[in-house]
Structure formats: structure tokens, C-alpha cells
Design a protein around this motif. Structure first.
Motif, short mmCIF file in Angstrom:
data_model
loop_
_atom_site.label_atom_id
_atom_site.label_comp_id
_atom_site.label_asym_id
_atom_site.label_seq_id
_atom_site.Cartn_x
_atom_site.Cartn_y
_atom_site.Cartn_z
N VAL A 15 -3.65 -11.82 2.33
CA VAL A 15 -2.75 -10.71 2.01
C VAL A 15 -1.69 -11.14 0.99
O VAL A 15 -1.33 -10.38 0.09
CB VAL A 15 -2.10 -10.15 3.29
N VAL A 16 -1.19 -12.37 1.14
CA VAL A 16 -0.24 -12.90 0.15
C VAL A 16 -0.89 -12.91 -1.23
O VAL A 16 -0.26 -12.53 -2.23
CB VAL A 16 0.22 -14.32 0.56
N LEU A 17 -2.14 -13.34 -1.30
CA LEU A 17 -2.87 -13.34 -2.57
C LEU A 17 -3.03 -11.92 -3.10
O LEU A 17 -2.88 -11.67 -4.30
CB LEU A 17 -4.23 -14.00 -2.37
N ALA A 18 -3.33 -10.97 -2.19
CA ALA A 18 -3.49 -9.57 -2.59
C ALA A 18 -2.20 -9.02 -3.19
O ALA A 18 -2.22 -8.29 -4.19
CB ALA A 18 -3.93 -8.73 -1.40
N VAL A 19 -1.07 -9.37 -2.57
CA VAL A 19 0.22 -8.92 -3.09
C VAL A 19 0.49 -9.53 -4.46
O VAL A 19 0.92 -8.85 -5.39
CB VAL A 19 1.35 -9.28 -2.10
N ALA A 20 0.20 -10.83 -4.58
CA ALA A 20 0.43 -11.51 -5.86
C ALA A 20 -0.42 -10.93 -6.97
O ALA A 20 0.03 -10.83 -8.13
CB ALA A 20 0.15 -13.01 -5.70
N GLN A 21 -1.63 -10.53 -6.62
CA GLN A 21 -2.55 -9.99 -7.63
C GLN A 21 -2.46 -8.47 -7.78
O GLN A 21 -3.10 -7.90 -8.67
CB GLN A 21 -4.00 -10.39 -7.28
N GLY A 22 -1.70 -7.84 -6.88
CA GLY A 22 -1.58 -6.39 -6.95
C GLY A 22 -2.84 -5.66 -6.54
O GLY A 22 -3.12 -4.57 -7.04
N TRP A 23 -3.62 -6.25 -5.63
CA TRP A 23 -4.86 -5.62 -5.20
C TRP A 23 -4.57 -4.38 -4.35
O TRP A 23 -3.50 -4.23 -3.78
CB TRP A 23 -5.70 -6.60 -4.40
N GLY A 24 -5.57 -3.53 -4.22
CA GLY A 24 -5.42 -2.29 -3.47
C GLY A 24 -6.06 -2.33 -2.11
O GLY A 24 -6.29 -3.40 -1.52
N LEU A 25 -6.41 -1.16 -1.60
CA LEU A 25 -6.87 -1.00 -0.22
C LEU A 25 -8.17 -1.75 0.07
O LEU A 25 -8.28 -2.43 1.09
CB LEU A 25 -7.05 0.49 0.08
N LEU A 63 0.80 -1.22 0.00
CA LEU A 63 0.00 0.00 0.00
C LEU A 63 0.83 1.27 0.00
O LEU A 63 0.35 2.33 -0.41
CB LEU A 63 -0.93 0.01 1.23
N GLY A 64 2.09 1.20 0.48
CA GLY A 64 2.91 2.40 0.59
C GLY A 64 2.45 3.28 1.74
O GLY A 64 1.50 2.97 2.46
N GLN A 65 3.14 4.41 1.93
CA GLN A 65 2.83 5.29 3.06
C GLN A 65 1.40 5.80 3.01
O GLN A 65 0.67 5.76 3.99
CB GLN A 65 3.80 6.47 3.10
N GLU A 66 0.96 6.28 1.86
CA GLU A 66 -0.38 6.86 1.75
C GLU A 66 -1.46 5.79 1.93
O GLU A 66 -2.43 5.98 2.67
CB GLU A 66 -0.56 7.56 0.41
N GLY A 67 -1.31 4.65 1.24
CA GLY A 67 -2.30 3.59 1.35
C GLY A 67 -2.37 3.02 2.76
O GLY A 67 -3.47 2.76 3.27
N PHE A 68 -1.20 2.84 3.39
CA PHE A 68 -1.21 2.32 4.76
C PHE A 68 -1.78 3.37 5.71
O PHE A 68 -2.39 3.02 6.73
CB PHE A 68 0.20 1.93 5.20
N GLY A 69 -1.59 4.64 5.39
CA GLY A 69 -2.20 5.70 6.18
C GLY A 69 -3.72 5.62 6.13
O GLY A 69 -4.40 5.77 7.14
#
Length: 487
Positions: free
Chosen positions: A173-183, A45-51
């Protein structure tokens, strides 16, 4: 103290130790999985997405804490008072579980709609409020189920439930990372993990108690009459515990919220440990105080406070040396500034560790009203300071004000418990833990430039060794916690 009382106290200590050890083992694995999840989320998510994730979590959590009303703590206390009366225990559980379903359904469901009215939140963040709803709804129901497991000392089930839920979250979350899903998909996965955790605990608690629909207005009134001081304390407590993130999200960038949120997430993970222990402790000390065993009550509180002190000082001082390295390893180089924030927030974490045992003692003593002024004035002063200082000073104001508020609440709990029991807490073990931790910190600081992992290992060895030399931990204390071998 008689031999019989000594043996009973040793038995209680072993029971607390074994239940806490089972939870701690499960919690250790759960924490590792949680750390991996945080690392994946920060990188995804990066800083903004994690924010935004941190903001959504904090926003709904305010409503969850507001709705608590102290019923979860009161459930454990009431079950402790009714030990041996199975019919009354089942009545209490079914009635309070029904009340929790009704209240959670109303309050938590309203929260995302209220979030739509916040102009500082963009469209994605507002949708995330709806997506994360399930996480808090099922967590609130799960708290009642956990109370039953605490009463029956079956906390291994809670550990299993948490691990299964955390495994589902990690896999998602591993699946989300593999698929490039967002917030949005990420927070839906968080809600799924909370649901699975609840289902496992609930199914395994059915044999222990009754969760049938039970509209018992008389018992609701009794529970609410007893719990309202706790609920009011929680209400004012959430002001200084969560308002920092909310004020940040209104006046600063989501990237800054993300940096603060990464460090704050460490605090939230760690403070589950003292609450885990205190949850097992509460029904035992409630029964002791009710039965007039005041000397054994104060002895158990002292031992529990000493145990927390032995954990707190190395945690707080050790973090000063390795915070940036640890955060960078977990969350990635983008979140390196979170390490400096963690150095501050870990002080608040230590205060919460010490205060948790004492706050549960306050409940067992039925002295919740005595703590209300401490919560009220701390909340008012901290909220005013948040509003005045966070806009110009950002995360540093938020972090140091969090530390100040938690220290004040710790002092308040100490004062109330000491006055009610007419016995002041001893800091002898705590002072030895502090001395050992300072020596540990010196060793750790010297070794960090070589290898921070080596520094952690060496620091732990120095700390434990120095404790043994000072007899802060003795072989007799350790033997008391071991199971008795029956001949």
C-alpha cells in the motif's frame, strides 16, 4: 471443588491466557499496521474509491461466509474431541482441508462473475471483484490451518503469519501511495497479503498435521451432518452482518458507502480479538463437556464472559468520547463523519464480543439447532428493515439495525447456554465494569477538549483503578494467569 480440579482449572486459565496473550501481542501490532493501511487507503482512494473497496470486500465476503458451512468451527471441535488420537486428527485435517479447497475454488470463483450482473456497479468495481478474489480464497484455506494451530496451542505461529502478511500488505500500500495507483492495484495487493499469510501458517503447520489430498466422503458426511446447523446460522448471520453494506451500495452513493465502510472497518478489526480467544477456548470446553466436567465447563464460560465484559464496557463508552478524533487521525478529515457512525457501530461490536464466547459454548454443547430460530428470525426481520429503511435513512438505518441484530443474537446465545447448562450467567463483574466505565467516560469527556490522547490515558487509569477498588479484578485472579514456577 477439589485441589486437583482447582489446579487444573488454573492451568487451563494460564494456557488460555498465555495463548491469547501471544495472539493479542501479535494482534496489537497487526491492528496498528491495519490502522495505518486503512489511513493510507482512505487518503489514496477518497470516499468514493474507499466505498468501492468496501463494496467489493462485502460482496465477496458474502460468498465466503455462505461457503463456510460451519466446517471451521466443527474442525476445532472435532480435533478437541480426538485429543491424543494423532491418526484420527490427521485424517480429520486432511479430509476437511481437501473439502475446503474444493468448495472455496468453486464458490469464491463464481462470485466475481455473479457481480458482473449487478447493474449498480461500474466497470472499475466489477474488475475489483476479480482482483480481491485471492484474498478470500486463501483466507478460507487459512482458517483450516489456524484450526490446527488452535488445537496444538501454537497460536504464536498464527500471530507471526498474520504479521508477515500484514507487513506485505502495508509495504504494497505504501508503494501504491508513492506511485499513485488506484483501486485495482490496491485490491491485488490485499490478495497478495492474504496469500503470504496463508503460506507462512501452512508451512509451519506441516509438522503438526497432514494436509495431503484426502477425498474422505464418509468423514465429509459426518462433518457436514454435525456442522449444518452452524452453517445455516452463519448463512442467516451474514444476511444481517453484510447485507447493510450491499443494500447501501445498491441504493446510495459510493461516497456514503465509503463513510460507512471506514467505521465498519473498525468493527471488523476489533471483533477478531474475541474470535481469537474463543478459538483457543473451544477445543478445551468441548473436551470438558464431553468428559462430563459440567461444573468446570460453566466456570470457564463464566470467567471468559467476565473477561469479555471487562473489555467491552470501556471500549463502547470510551469510543463515545473520542470517535471523531480517532477516525479523523486515522482516515483524514474527509472521513470525520465516520466517527459519528462509529459511535453507533461500537455498540454492535460490544455485543459481538460478549456473544462470541457464548456462541462457541453453544457449539461445545452441540446446541446449534437451538440457536437456529434466533438467527433465522433476526435475519429475516433485519433484511426487511434494511430494504425499507436504508433507502430513506442511509447509513444511520444500517448502523442502528446492525446494533439491534447483534443484541438480539447475544440474548439468544445467553438463553441457549443457560438452558443447556441449567445455570444463568452472573453479571456481577459486568456491572462493576459498567460502573467503572461510566466514571471513566466522565473523566474522558472533560479532558477531550484539552487533549483526546490525554483523555484516553487518564480514562484508562481511572478505569483500572476503579476496578481494583471494587475488586472486579483481584491479585488472586492475576496470579492464576501467571506461569507456575516449578521448584
Amino acid at each position: 471443588m477439589s485441589d486437583a480440579h482447582t489446579e487444573v482449572d488454573a492451568s487451563v486459565a494460564r494456557s488460555l491466557a498465555s495463548n491469547t496473550a501471544v495472539q493479542a501481542a501479535g494482534k496489537a501490532l497487526s491492528i496498528v499496521m491495519g490502522v495505518v493501511v486503512v489511513g493510507l487507503l482512505t487518503r489514496l482512494l477518497g470516499q468514493e474509491g474507499f466505498g468501492k473497496y468496501s463494496t467489493a470486500n462485502a460482496f465477496i465476503q458474502v460468498f465466503a461466509l455462505f461457503m463456510d458451512l460451519g466446517l471451521n468451527v466443527m474442525l476445532v471441535q472435532m480435533l478437541g474431541e480426538q485429543m491424543g488420537n494423532e491418526k484420527e486428527e490427521r485424517r480429520i485435517v486432511s479430509a476437511l482441508f481437501t473439502l475446503r479447497v474444493i468448495m472455496a475454488g468453486v464458490v469464491i470463483s463464481a462470485a466475481p462473475f455473479i457481480g458482473l450482473l449487478v447493474p449498480a456497479y461500474d466497470h472499475e468495481l466489477k474488475i475489483a471483484l476479480f482482483a480481491i478474489w485471492g484474498s478470500f480464497f486463501f483466507t478460507l484455506l487459512n482458517q483450516v490451518v489456524i484450526g490446527v494451530h488452535q488445537r496444538h496451542l501454537t497460536m504464536h505461529v498464527v500471530a507471526i503469519g498474520e504479521l508477515v502478511g500484514r507487513a506485505v500488505l502495508l509495504g504494497g500500500v505504501v508503494l501504491a501511495v508513492a506511485q499513485g495507483w488506484g483501486l485495482i492495484p490496491v485490491v491485488l495487493i490485499v490478495s497478495l497479503g492474504g496469500f503470504v499469510n496463508f503460506v507462512v501458517n501452512f508451512l509451519l503447520a506441516l509438522r503438526l498435521s497432514d494436509f495431503r489430498w484426502n477425498i474422505d466422503v464418509a468423514l465429509w458426511k459426518t462433518a457436514l451432518r454435525r456442522s449444518w446447523p452452524i452453517g445455516l446460522s452463519i448463512l442467516f448471520g451474514l444476511i444481517y452482518f453484510k447485507a447493510d453494506t450491499l443494500v447501501l451500495s445498491w441504493v446510495r452513493s459510493q461516497s456514503e458507502v465509503g463513510i460507512y465502510g471506514a467505521a465498519y472497518r473498525v468493527l471488523e478489526i476489533l471483533i477478531s480479538l474475541p474470535f481469537m480467544y474463543a478459538g483457543v477456548l473451544l477445543p478445551i470446553i468441548a473436551k470438558l463437556w464431553k468428559d462430563g466436567a459440567h461444573a468446570r465447563f460453566t466456570a470457564l464460560i463464566q470467567r471468559s464472559f467476565d473477561a469479555m465484559a471487562l473489555c467491552v464496557f470501556p471500549m463502547v463508552l470510551g469510543t463515545q468520547a473520542i470517535a471523531v478524533h480517532a477516525i479523523t487521525l486515522v482516515a483524514g478529515p474527509e472521513f470525520a463523519p465516520s466517527g459519528d457512525v462509529l459511535r453507533v457501530l461500537i455498540i454492535a461490536t460490544g455485543a459481538i464480543f460478549l456473544a462470541t464466547v457464548l456462541s462457541h459454548a453453544v457449539v461445545a454443547l452441540d446446541a446449534q439447532r437451538d440457536m437456529l430460530p434466533w438467527y433465522i428470525w433476526t435475519a429475516i426481520a433485519t433484511l426487511i428493515a434494511y430494504i425499507m429503511l436504508i433507502p430513506p435513512y442511509g447509513i444511520w438505518a444500517a448502523a442502528w439495525l446492525t446494533v439491534a441484530s447483534e443484541i438480539v443474537i447475544l440474548i439468544g446465545n445467553m438463553v441457549v447456554v443457560s438452558r443447556r447448562t441449567e445455570r444463568a450467567l452472573s453479571w456481577m463483574i459486568a456491572r462493576k465494569a459498567l460502573a467503572a466505565s461510566l466514571l471513566m467516560l466522565m473523566v474522558t469527556w472533560m479532558l477531550v477538549p484539552i487533549s483526546w490522547i490525554l483523555a484516553v490515558i487518564a480514562g484508562a487509569v481511572v478505569y483500572v483503578g476503579f476496578l481494583m477498588i471494587m475488586k472486579a479484578v483481584t491479585p488472586e485472579m492475576l496470579r492464576m494467569l501467571l506461569p507456575v514456577r516449578k521448584e
